[in-house]
Design a protein around this motif. Structure first.
Motif, PDB file in Angstrom:
ATOM      1  N   HIS A   1      40.632  40.392  39.708  1.00 48.25           N
ATOM      2  CA  HIS A   1      39.596  39.780  40.535  1.00 48.25           C
ATOM      3  C   HIS A   1      40.119  38.576  41.305  1.00 48.25           C
ATOM      4  O   HIS A   1      39.899  38.446  42.522  1.00 48.25           O
ATOM      5  CB  HIS A   1      38.401  39.383  39.663  1.00 48.25           C
ATOM      6  N   ARG A   2      40.828  37.683  40.631  1.00 49.31           N
ATOM      7  CA  ARG A   2      41.338  36.483  41.300  1.00 49.31           C
ATOM      8  C   ARG A   2      42.289  36.841  42.436  1.00 49.31           C
ATOM      9  O   ARG A   2      42.257  36.224  43.511  1.00 49.31           O
ATOM     10  CB  ARG A   2      42.036  35.584  40.283  1.00 49.31           C
ATOM     11  N   ASP A   3      43.130  37.852  42.219  1.00 51.20           N
ATOM     12  CA  ASP A   3      44.065  38.272  43.260  1.00 51.20           C
ATOM     13  C   ASP A   3      43.325  38.912  44.438  1.00 51.20           C
ATOM     14  O   ASP A   3      43.746  38.763  45.594  1.00 51.20           O
ATOM     15  CB  ASP A   3      45.081  39.254  42.695  1.00 51.20           C
TER      16      ASP A   3
ATOM     17  N   LEU B   1      40.296  38.065  45.394  1.00 48.73           N
ATOM     18  CA  LEU B   1      39.703  36.942  46.121  1.00 48.73           C
ATOM     19  C   LEU B   1      40.748  36.243  46.989  1.00 48.73           C
ATOM     20  O   LEU B   1      40.450  35.831  48.121  1.00 48.73           O
ATOM     21  CB  LEU B   1      39.082  35.951  45.147  1.00 48.73           C
ATOM     22  N   GLU B   2      41.970  36.114  46.475  1.00 52.03           N
ATOM     23  CA  GLU B   2      43.028  35.515  47.279  1.00 52.03           C
ATOM     24  C   GLU B   2      43.290  36.342  48.529  1.00 52.03           C
ATOM     25  O   GLU B   2      43.449  35.792  49.637  1.00 52.03           O
ATOM     26  CB  GLU B   2      44.307  35.395  46.456  1.00 52.03           C
TER      27      GLU B   2
ATOM     28  N   ASP C   1      31.115  39.094  46.948  1.00 52.46           N
ATOM     29  CA  ASP C   1      31.837  39.238  45.686  1.00 52.46           C
ATOM     30  C   ASP C   1      30.878  39.866  44.674  1.00 52.46           C
ATOM     31  O   ASP C   1      30.202  39.178  43.926  1.00 52.46           O
ATOM     32  CB  ASP C   1      32.324  37.868  45.221  1.00 52.46           C
TER      33      ASP C   1
END
Length: 319
Positions: A161-163, A165-166, A178
């Motif tokens: 998920h974090r990647d 968003l990046e 999101d």
């Protein structure tokens, strides 16, 4: 070493186009999706880009049409794999769903090489996508009016998920949805393979929206620079994120008058739209149930009772 996709094959520093075979039409003609390979002069990451998995969503194809000629493989580090038109059959008849099996293509992933027409196309394109380090699946809001946004569909608890968003911030159109998406979306199954994946929804249009296409081209070049495919620095600016949607239908039949513009901030109780009869007499008024951003609307003014009119993005923050 040459990079291939279907019949396209390019040596380092070169570019080629070809076809990715996915079956046959009813008269036995081979169906080949148009593909391109840009093989950089230097080794690096792989980016996979596709468009038109919904046959009437053309802005993504407009992005590819403008983007690919501007990329010089001699200046590129890594490689770019492109499928220009995924939903071949729907594109031919300008429809949203694959008319061969009445399927929405972006619900068919990861696909099945021995399945229906849509499942076979999904399997072939996903096999290409799985070769990549990053996936960008270009969409638009069908024929609705909507803001330009990027969707992250794996859900906030996903390990990638974090990647994702990046990657969404690198694409950088300003708005991000999101929210975990439906099963069968490429933006759902790509992260399950450990590949950061985004689903840019580039406005809405009948035909091409040049403003949204320009944003998409800029977004892809931002991705290339941020991840080192091309030289140049890209700063990650804050994006406005919504984690939910409220959808609103019409309380009566008539003609819609919107009282908010796309991108406007909305507060509880604000009037979103009114419905009148053909002579301008007010028949109904709809107000917002929650704070948010006016995100999407129908294009045509005429509505029946209960018909979809607009959406408000909710649970909004900046990240």
């Amino acid at each position: 070493m040459a990079t291939t996709l279907g019949t396209a094959s390019a040596a380092p520093g070169e570019f080629d186009t070809g076809r990715l075979e996915v079956g046959e039409t009813r008269d036995g003609t081979t169906v080949g999706l148009p593909v391109a390979v840009l093989n950089g002069a230097g080794e690096g990451k792989t980016l996979y880009v596709q468009a038109v998995s919904d046959g009437d969503e053309l802005n993504g194809l407009g992005v590819i049409n403008r983007f690919v000629p501007q990329v010089d493989p001699a200046e590129l580090t890594g490689e770019i794999l492109v499928v220009g038109i995924v939903n071949y059959h729907a594109f031919q008849v300008a429809e949203h769903r694959n008319p061969i099996d009445d399927t929405k293509m972006n619900r068919a992933y990861p696909g099945d090489a021995n399945g229906t027409s849509s499942e076979r196309i999904a399997a072939a394109t996903f096999n290409a996508a799985k070769r990549a380090d990053l996936i960008v699946d270009l969409h638009q809001g069908s024929t609705s009016r909507m803001i330009d946004e990027v969707r992250v569909r794996c859900g906030p608890r996903h390990g990638v998920h974090r990647d994702c968003l990046e990657l969404a911030k690198a694409f950088g159109v300003g708005y991000v949805l999101d929210q975990k998406g439906p099963d069968g979306q490429l933006a759902r199954v790509g992260p399950d393979e450990g590949i950061p994946t985004i689903d840019p929804e580039l406005g809405g249009a009948v035909g091409w929206d040049e403003g949204s296409i320009e944003l998409g081209v800029e977004g892809l070049f931002r991705v290339l620079r941020f991840y080192g495919f091309l030289d140049g620095d890209v700063g990650l600016s804050k994006q406005t994120r919504a984690s939910g949607f409220d959808q609103y239908g019409s309380p009566s039949g008539g003609l819609v008058r919107f009282r908010k513009d796309l991108g406007d901030r909305v507060a509880v109780g604000d009037t979103l739209f009114e419905v009148t009869d053909p002579f301008g007499t007010l028949k109904g008024r709809v107000t917002a149930d929650a704070d948010g951003i006016f995100w999407r609307t129908r294009r045509l003014p005429q509505v029946a009772t209960g018909e979809y009119v607009c959406s408000v993005g909710t649970d909004v923050d900046e990240f």
